[in-house]
Design a protein around this motif. Structure first.
Motif, mmCIF file in Angstrom:
data_model
loop_
_atom_site.group_PDB
_atom_site.id
_atom_site.type_symbol
_atom_site.label_atom_id
_atom_site.label_comp_id
_atom_site.label_asym_id
_atom_site.label_seq_id
_atom_site.Cartn_x
_atom_site.Cartn_y
_atom_site.Cartn_z
ATOM 1 N N ARG A 39 30.713 31.969 31.479
ATOM 2 C CA ARG A 39 31.465 31.109 32.400
ATOM 3 C C ARG A 39 31.666 29.725 31.796
ATOM 4 N NH1 ARG A 39 28.521 33.546 36.663
ATOM 5 N NH2 ARG A 39 29.935 35.124 37.459
ATOM 6 N N ARG A 67 39.853 35.296 25.449
ATOM 7 C CA ARG A 67 40.529 34.698 26.604
ATOM 8 C C ARG A 67 40.374 35.581 27.829
ATOM 9 N NH1 ARG A 67 45.812 32.647 23.242
ATOM 10 N NH2 ARG A 67 44.951 30.607 22.689
ATOM 11 N N ALA A 71 38.258 34.546 31.153
ATOM 12 C CA ALA A 71 38.986 34.563 32.430
ATOM 13 C C ALA A 71 38.259 35.433 33.443
ATOM 14 C CB ALA A 71 40.416 35.059 32.224
ATOM 15 N N PHE A 72 37.745 36.570 32.998
ATOM 16 C CA PHE A 72 36.988 37.427 33.899
ATOM 17 C C PHE A 72 35.723 36.717 34.373
ATOM 18 C CE2 PHE A 72 33.704 40.553 34.800
ATOM 19 C CZ PHE A 72 34.331 41.280 35.810
ATOM 20 N N ASP A 74 35.175 33.537 34.587
ATOM 21 C CA ASP A 74 35.496 32.370 35.426
ATOM 22 C C ASP A 74 36.113 32.738 36.765
ATOM 23 O OD1 ASP A 74 34.554 30.660 33.460
ATOM 24 O OD2 ASP A 74 36.545 30.115 32.715
ATOM 25 N N THR A 75 36.982 33.756 36.776
ATOM 26 C CA THR A 75 37.776 34.005 37.988
ATOM 27 C C THR A 75 37.768 35.444 38.476
ATOM 28 O OG1 THR A 75 39.819 34.545 36.794
ATOM 29 C CG2 THR A 75 39.383 32.193 37.242
ATOM 30 N N GLY A 76 37.214 36.354 37.684
ATOM 31 C CA GLY A 76 37.268 37.766 38.045
ATOM 32 C C GLY A 76 38.565 38.441 37.623
ATOM 33 N N ASP A 77 39.452 37.708 36.940
ATOM 34 C CA ASP A 77 40.713 38.256 36.442
ATOM 35 C C ASP A 77 40.379 39.339 35.414
ATOM 36 O OD1 ASP A 77 43.142 38.810 35.202
ATOM 37 O OD2 ASP A 77 43.682 36.717 34.890
ATOM 38 N N ASP A 78 40.780 40.567 35.691
ATOM 39 C CA ASP A 78 40.429 41.658 34.789
ATOM 40 C C ASP A 78 41.637 42.241 34.047
ATOM 41 O OD1 ASP A 78 41.641 42.973 36.882
ATOM 42 O OD2 ASP A 78 40.028 44.426 37.183
#
Length: 103
Positions: A39, A67, A71-72, A74-78
């Motif tokens: 994170r 990246r 991103a995952f 920090d934000t859960g963007d998978d």
């Protein structure tokens, strides 16, 4: 990191989308042991540290993977790592056009 700790870290890192054994080994070599430790990290810095540690240039797709991993964390963007490749290539094209226009 002990061998047992390293095995746990490799397993935990591979639970992150886009992280397979090779990327997990690179992240462990940088001192990471799971999603929480990633994170707030700077993917470009991780990429530069990986190149410095290995003493050789890395494929830019590894930067895209870093990246995606951060991103995952920090934000859960998978999103898959190649979504970041498209973004990087588009940005490189913009920068290239701008530098040619200024020449």
């Amino acid at each position: 990191m002990s061998t047992a700790d390293e095995k746990v870290a490799l397993t935990r890192l591979q639970e992150i989308p886009n992280v397979g054994p090779a990327v997990a080994r690179r992240l462990v070599a940088l001192g990471f042991d799971g999603v929480d430790s990633l994170r707030g990290q700077d993917p470009e810095e991780l990429f530069a540290r990986t190149e410095a540690a290995r003493g050789t240039p890395e494929d830019p797709c590894l930067l895209d993977t870093y990246r995606a991993v951060v991103a995952f964390a920090d934000t859960g963007d998978d999103r898959p790592w190649h979504a970041y490749s498209r973004e990087r290539l588009a940005q490189e094209a913009i920068v290239g056009r701008a530098s040619r226009a200024g020449a």
